[in-house]
Design a protein around this motif. Sequence first.
Motif, PDB file in Angstrom:
ATOM      1  N   GLY A 133      27.695 -71.991  19.607  1.00  0.00           N
ATOM      2  CA  GLY A 133      27.833 -70.723  18.899  1.00  0.00           C
ATOM      3  C   GLY A 133      27.463 -69.530  19.765  1.00  0.00           C
ATOM      4  N   LEU A 134      26.405 -69.662  20.555  1.00  0.00           N
ATOM      5  CA  LEU A 134      26.010 -68.566  21.444  1.00  0.00           C
ATOM      6  C   LEU A 134      27.056 -68.322  22.526  1.00  0.00           C
ATOM      7  N   ALA A 135      27.642 -69.390  23.049  1.00  0.00           N
ATOM      8  CA  ALA A 135      28.675 -69.226  24.076  1.00  0.00           C
ATOM      9  C   ALA A 135      29.927 -68.550  23.519  1.00  0.00           C
ATOM     10  N   VAL A 136      30.318 -68.928  22.310  1.00  0.00           N
ATOM     11  CA  VAL A 136      31.481 -68.288  21.681  1.00  0.00           C
ATOM     12  C   VAL A 136      31.188 -66.817  21.399  1.00  0.00           C
ATOM     13  N   ALA A 137      29.990 -66.529  20.912  1.00  0.00           N
ATOM     14  CA  ALA A 137      29.611 -65.135  20.665  1.00  0.00           C
ATOM     15  C   ALA A 137      29.596 -64.327  21.951  1.00  0.00           C
ATOM     16  N   GLY A 190      20.933 -67.495  26.570  1.00  0.00           N
ATOM     17  CA  GLY A 190      20.426 -68.297  25.459  1.00  0.00           C
ATOM     18  C   GLY A 190      21.162 -69.623  25.326  1.00  0.00           C
ATOM     19  N   SER A 191      22.474 -69.585  25.441  1.00  0.00           N
ATOM     20  CA  SER A 191      23.263 -70.815  25.393  1.00  0.00           C
ATOM     21  C   SER A 191      22.899 -71.740  26.550  1.00  0.00           C
ATOM     22  N   PHE A 192      22.681 -71.160  27.715  1.00  0.00           N
ATOM     23  CA  PHE A 192      22.284 -71.933  28.902  1.00  0.00           C
ATOM     24  C   PHE A 192      20.979 -72.690  28.647  1.00  0.00           C
ATOM     25  N   LEU A 193      19.989 -72.018  28.105  1.00  0.00           N
ATOM     26  CA  LEU A 193      18.678 -72.623  27.885  1.00  0.00           C
ATOM     27  C   LEU A 193      18.708 -73.667  26.763  1.00  0.00           C
ATOM     28  N   VAL A 194      19.447 -73.393  25.703  1.00  0.00           N
ATOM     29  CA  VAL A 194      19.515 -74.343  24.593  1.00  0.00           C
ATOM     30  C   VAL A 194      20.219 -75.626  25.026  1.00  0.00           C
ATOM     31  N   LEU A 195      21.299 -75.492  25.779  1.00  0.00           N
ATOM     32  CA  LEU A 195      21.986 -76.682  26.277  1.00  0.00           C
ATOM     33  C   LEU A 195      21.100 -77.471  27.236  1.00  0.00           C
ATOM     34  N   LEU A 196      20.333 -76.775  28.050  1.00  0.00           N
ATOM     35  CA  LEU A 196      19.397 -77.448  28.951  1.00  0.00           C
ATOM     36  C   LEU A 196      18.356 -78.247  28.172  1.00  0.00           C
ATOM     37  N   ALA A 197      17.834 -77.664  27.095  1.00  0.00           N
ATOM     38  CA  ALA A 197      16.861 -78.370  26.267  1.00  0.00           C
ATOM     39  C   ALA A 197      17.482 -79.608  25.620  1.00  0.00           C
TER      40      ALA A 197
END
Length: 205
Positions: A19-23, A81-88
Amino acid sequence: MSSVLLLLLVFVFDLIAFGLAVAAEQRRTTVSLSLSVVFTSSLIQSSTVIAPTFLWQVVRESRDSSYCVYEKDIATGLGIGSFLVLLASQLFIMVASRCLCCGRALTPSRSRSWAIVLFITTWVFFFIAEVCLLAGSVRNAYHTKYRVYFGNTAPSCRSLRKGVFGAGAAFVVLTGIVSELYYVTLSRAKDFGAPRDPGIRMNSL
């Protein structure tokens, strides 16, 4: 039960990253070229031959200039934010599965072979997704800040190309699907090679 909770948690994290990446793709910073006129004033000293007096006159000069105007930068924060969430999410899967490298050796089976293939695939997809998100965030945050005057080359109003965050979002989905398949397949491979209870075997005899 713990495996189900882990898969659910990873799914939620991947959904948030998507969702963050699409946004971020939709809120990419746009830029426009603006023209303006700059006036400068100078004093010129002049004198006449008849009278030894000095006259001062103001000469107004104008120069056309162009510069880049950027909209508010929101996509950069969304991309990071998308980068960090995917990393987690990736770390959760790898810690729970012990990264396929730690722990006891798995018994050769079809599940183990598929687990190895999916392990490599999920890291490839993860790397591509993270590169797209990070590169898109860095590029989106770059703003041209210099001014070019009339007669020179127009300023290079650099901005992020369309589709970078979109590609990152696509690979986020692929990473999430493959990582969960990897975890399920690895669990089956571990169950296949797990030693059976000898007490049950003695009772059956």
